[in-house]
Motif scaffolding. Structure first.
Motif, PDB file in Angstrom:
ATOM      1  N   THR A 232       0.819  -1.213   0.000  1.00  0.00           N
ATOM      2  CA  THR A 232       0.000   0.000   0.000  1.00  0.00           C
ATOM      3  C   THR A 232       0.853   1.262   0.000  1.00  0.00           C
ATOM      4  O   THR A 232       0.317   2.363   0.094  1.00  0.00           O
ATOM      5  N   ASN A 233       2.176   1.107  -0.072  1.00  0.00           N
ATOM      6  CA  ASN A 233       3.103   2.233  -0.023  1.00  0.00           C
ATOM      7  C   ASN A 233       2.817   3.112   1.197  1.00  0.00           C
ATOM      8  O   ASN A 233       2.633   4.316   1.099  1.00  0.00           O
ATOM      9  N   SER A 234       2.806   2.467   2.377  1.00  0.00           N
ATOM     10  CA  SER A 234       2.472   3.168   3.618  1.00  0.00           C
ATOM     11  C   SER A 234       3.550   2.959   4.669  1.00  0.00           C
ATOM     12  O   SER A 234       4.042   1.840   4.861  1.00  0.00           O
ATOM     13  N   LEU A 235       3.899   4.040   5.356  1.00  0.00           N
ATOM     14  CA  LEU A 235       4.764   3.974   6.522  1.00  0.00           C
ATOM     15  C   LEU A 235       3.866   3.917   7.754  1.00  0.00           C
ATOM     16  O   LEU A 235       2.997   4.769   7.932  1.00  0.00           O
ATOM     17  N   TRP A 236       4.090   2.922   8.605  1.00  0.00           N
ATOM     18  CA  TRP A 236       3.317   2.772   9.836  1.00  0.00           C
ATOM     19  C   TRP A 236       4.211   3.076  11.036  1.00  0.00           C
ATOM     20  O   TRP A 236       5.359   2.638  11.100  1.00  0.00           O
ATOM     21  N   ILE A 237       3.674   3.829  11.991  1.00  0.00           N
ATOM     22  CA  ILE A 237       4.354   4.130  13.241  1.00  0.00           C
ATOM     23  C   ILE A 237       3.522   3.537  14.369  1.00  0.00           C
ATOM     24  O   ILE A 237       2.311   3.764  14.441  1.00  0.00           O
ATOM     25  N   GLY A 238       4.155   2.768  15.245  1.00  0.00           N
ATOM     26  CA  GLY A 238       3.423   2.054  16.288  1.00  0.00           C
ATOM     27  C   GLY A 238       3.791   2.495  17.686  1.00  0.00           C
ATOM     28  O   GLY A 238       4.956   2.748  17.998  1.00  0.00           O
ATOM     29  N   GLY A 239       2.800   2.587  18.547  1.00  0.00           N
ATOM     30  CA  GLY A 239       2.993   2.882  19.959  1.00  0.00           C
ATOM     31  C   GLY A 239       1.901   2.201  20.756  1.00  0.00           C
ATOM     32  O   GLY A 239       1.050   1.498  20.206  1.00  0.00           O
ATOM     33  N   TYR A 240       1.907   2.398  22.061  1.00  0.00           N
ATOM     34  CA  TYR A 240       0.849   1.788  22.863  1.00  0.00           C
ATOM     35  C   TYR A 240       0.659   2.564  24.158  1.00  0.00           C
ATOM     36  O   TYR A 240       1.550   3.259  24.637  1.00  0.00           O
ATOM     37  N   GLY A 245      -2.558  -1.150  27.849  1.00  0.00           N
ATOM     38  CA  GLY A 245      -2.024  -2.181  26.966  1.00  0.00           C
ATOM     39  C   GLY A 245      -2.605  -2.121  25.574  1.00  0.00           C
ATOM     40  O   GLY A 245      -2.636  -3.120  24.858  1.00  0.00           O
ATOM     41  N   GLU A 246      -3.058  -0.924  25.132  1.00  0.00           N
ATOM     42  CA  GLU A 246      -3.694  -0.791  23.824  1.00  0.00           C
ATOM     43  C   GLU A 246      -2.692  -0.371  22.763  1.00  0.00           C
ATOM     44  O   GLU A 246      -1.938   0.574  22.946  1.00  0.00           O
ATOM     45  N   LEU A 247      -2.693  -1.087  21.646  1.00  0.00           N
ATOM     46  CA  LEU A 247      -1.827  -0.752  20.527  1.00  0.00           C
ATOM     47  C   LEU A 247      -2.391   0.447  19.781  1.00  0.00           C
ATOM     48  O   LEU A 247      -3.589   0.541  19.544  1.00  0.00           O
ATOM     49  N   LYS A 248      -1.498   1.380  19.393  1.00  0.00           N
ATOM     50  CA  LYS A 248      -1.890   2.550  18.619  1.00  0.00           C
ATOM     51  C   LYS A 248      -1.019   2.652  17.377  1.00  0.00           C
ATOM     52  O   LYS A 248       0.151   2.252  17.394  1.00  0.00           O
ATOM     53  N   LEU A 249      -1.590   3.203  16.300  1.00  0.00           N
ATOM     54  CA  LEU A 249      -0.878   3.267  15.030  1.00  0.00           C
ATOM     55  C   LEU A 249      -1.120   4.592  14.332  1.00  0.00           C
ATOM     56  O   LEU A 249      -2.125   5.270  14.561  1.00  0.00           O
ATOM     57  N   ASN A 266       0.158  12.529  17.081  1.00  0.00           N
ATOM     58  CA  ASN A 266      -0.763  11.591  17.740  1.00  0.00           C
ATOM     59  C   ASN A 266      -0.797  10.257  17.018  1.00  0.00           C
ATOM     60  O   ASN A 266      -0.750  10.199  15.794  1.00  0.00           O
ATOM     61  N   LEU A 267      -0.898   9.205  17.805  1.00  0.00           N
ATOM     62  CA  LEU A 267      -1.174   7.882  17.269  1.00  0.00           C
ATOM     63  C   LEU A 267      -2.636   7.561  17.536  1.00  0.00           C
ATOM     64  O   LEU A 267      -3.231   8.072  18.484  1.00  0.00           O
ATOM     65  N   TYR A 268      -3.210   6.707  16.715  1.00  0.00           N
ATOM     66  CA  TYR A 268      -4.648   6.464  16.775  1.00  0.00           C
ATOM     67  C   TYR A 268      -4.952   5.083  17.345  1.00  0.00           C
ATOM     68  O   TYR A 268      -4.271   4.096  17.046  1.00  0.00           O
ATOM     69  N   SER A 269      -5.999   5.027  18.156  1.00  0.00           N
ATOM     70  CA  SER A 269      -6.401   3.777  18.793  1.00  0.00           C
ATOM     71  C   SER A 269      -6.806   2.747  17.750  1.00  0.00           C
ATOM     72  O   SER A 269      -7.333   3.085  16.687  1.00  0.00           O
TER      73      SER A 269
END
Length: 523
Positions: A232-240, A245-249, A266-269
């Protein structure tokens, strides 16, 4: 300290046209057919021609079994008929004149009685898929100069990635355009004008530093927080959110164009949470996501389906249940994940320390106990109920004993007992891992993996020799065709982390022996 994978993109996308007319006559009304036209020179965004593609192989698969395979030259037509109505997997591969696979793609095709199906396969061109041409993207941190480097196969420091920043790179990735994204954790502000510290991402394009760009994430970052999805030609950034214990992207499409203007604050839920979890790695291909996390000292892998966007919000639906590395028979921590063009998922597991799940990368009081320095590369396939491990490489599963000689004593006057170890022997070091860290390059038929661990020799009082800890820092190259370790590059002047070098003592001394670092040879 971490290194991060690059884009797991190989590269340009190619449309492979399958088929011609619909509703061609089948052999009888109860059966169906699939007819496939392989590309000629005029087809595709990037042309397959006689200079690269010599032949094509197309297979149909039902319930994981190959029902039939046929080959064709440029522009040829392949027909599979007399097929029972069902949903088949159609896999197409392109080969050059040396028989090397240079392209691959697959799609699900539903066969209806009395009809010939018409579909299109998205095919990934894999030829020329080196990262940084002849270089591996390795990390090396020199505390005196604050520099990170590329390193090449000759074990020499080749080029400087970044300098002048007192930082810790928590991860990095590369997109299909050669842009590199580095996530720096707890660094000083981008202008260096105050003592306030923040997290940010450096962005490099054509060897030019176009960053940093402050992120100021309020959440904890995934240990390996960046992933590029070439599909999809996408860069993903991950946090939580560690409290839940919720993953955010965060998703940035067309990052080489849009990264500078993206809102990174901001990262999104995602709705995916595991109480008490610490997230170590993730990988995304289209709507498919694999998530690695640790919980109560155990490492898990979960497959899921991701939908949504930054604007509408993300949602991750778990597919099947999470599996622990113990269930996968490779107790340890998942450090890195990559989903390749063929749909297989490759997972790195490292098991280093004094305990079965030791992941602290430090050996304390390592004599007269059990120590671990091992790891594995897992090849994983998705299933209707989640995923399954289809192959495992480089794992040490047998305990061995490392003995001292001549009843040497430690400083407290106690005899140095034997060391129980789950560590490859020296003669196995071209077949086993010491502790895989990151994918550092992906080539058409090869994975390059940073591997870091240790081996030990206990004292020989009779010969007057001290014991010693031997650190291993190397690149392990895995051949994807036969799923075997193909070659190893030892990096004597580069270390991937402080593993093994921060314990109570680098040397295991014996009473009356000289503490000579060169006194003992590795077994």
């Amino acid at each position: 300290m971490n290194i991060k994978k690059f884009s797991f993109a190989f590269l340009p996308v190619l449309i492979l046209a399958l088929v011609s007319c619909m509703n061609m006559n089948s052999s009888n009304g109860k059966e169906g057919a699939i007819r496939i036209t392989v590309p000629g020179e005029e087809r595709g965004l990037y042309t397959f021609n006689k200079s690269n593609a010599s032949s094509y192989k197309v297979s149909i698969i039902l319930d994981k079994e190959v029902i039939d395979s046929q080959t064709a030259e440029l522009g040829g037509v392949i027909t599979f008929d007399e097929l029972e109505p069902a949903t088949y997997t159609v896999k197409a591969e392109a080969f050059d004149s040396d028989g090397i696979r240079i392209g691959s793609g697959s799609i699900e095709v539903k066969v209806v009685a009395g009809e010939t199906a018409e579909k299109t396969i998205l095919m990934i061109l894999t030829n020329g898929g080196e990262i940084y041409e002849t270089n591996y993207l390795l990390f090396y941190y020199n505390s005196n100069t604050n520099k990170y480097y590329y390193a090449d196969q000759a074990s020499e420091i080749n080029d400087q990635i970044i300098s002048g920043h007192n930082s810790v790179i928590a991860g990095y990735t590369e997109d299909k355009n050669g842009c590199v994204y580095q996530y720096h954790k707890n660094n000083s502000t981008s202008d260096g004008s105050s003592s306030t510290r923040e997290n940010f991402i450096f962005y490099y394009k054509n060897d030019s530093n176009l960053g940093p760009y402050a992120t100021n994430f309020t959440d904890d970052s995934v240990k390996d927080p960046l992933y590029f999805d070439d599909s999809t030609n996408s860069l993903w950034i991950g946090g939580y959110d560690s409290s839940r214990g919720e993953l955010k992207l965060l998703q940035i499409t067309e990052p080489s164009t849009n990264f500078i203007s993206a809102d990174l604050s901001n990262l999104y839920s995602t709705g995916f949470s595991v109480s008490g979890a610490t997230y170590t790695a993730f990988a995304i291909q289209g709507s498919d996501i694999y998530i690695a996390y640790t919980n109560s000292g155990t490492s898990y892998l979960q497959r899921g389906t991701i939908t949504g966007s930054n604007d509408s919000g993300f949602s991750i639906t778990a597919k099947g249940t999470a599996q622990s590395t113990e269930q996968m028979v490779v107790a340890g921590t998942i450090n890195d994940i990559a989903i390749l063009y063929d749909g297989y998922v490759y997972v790195l597991v490292s098991n280093i320390g004094n305990y079965a799940t030791g992941s602290d990368d430090t050996f304390y009081n390592f004599h007269d106990c059990k120590v671990y320095s091992r790891g594995a590369l897992l090849k994983i396939a998705g299933t209707d109920s989640g995923f399954e491990v289809v192959d495992k490489l480089g794992w040490t599963n047998s305990e061995r004993t490392i003995n001292s000689v001549g009843n040497p004593q430690n400083a407290a006057g106690s005899t140095i007992g034997p060391l129980k170890a789950y560590i490859p022997t020296l003669k196995e070091n071209n077949q086993k891992f010491y502790g895989p860290r990151r994918f550092v390059a992906i080539k058409p038929k090869e994975l390059a993996i940073a591997d870091c661990g240790a081996n030990f020799v206990l004292p020989n009082k009779t010969a007057g020799k001290s014991g010693k800890l031997f650190a291993h820092n190397r690149v392990v190259n895995v051949n994807l065709y036969n799923f075997a370790i193909d070659s190893i590059v030892d990096l004597e002047n580069i270390k991937f982390s402080n593993v093994c070098l921060s314990g109570n003592s680098m040397y295991i001394s014996a009473d009356g022996c000289t503490n000579d670092p060169d006194a003992s040879d590795e077994e």
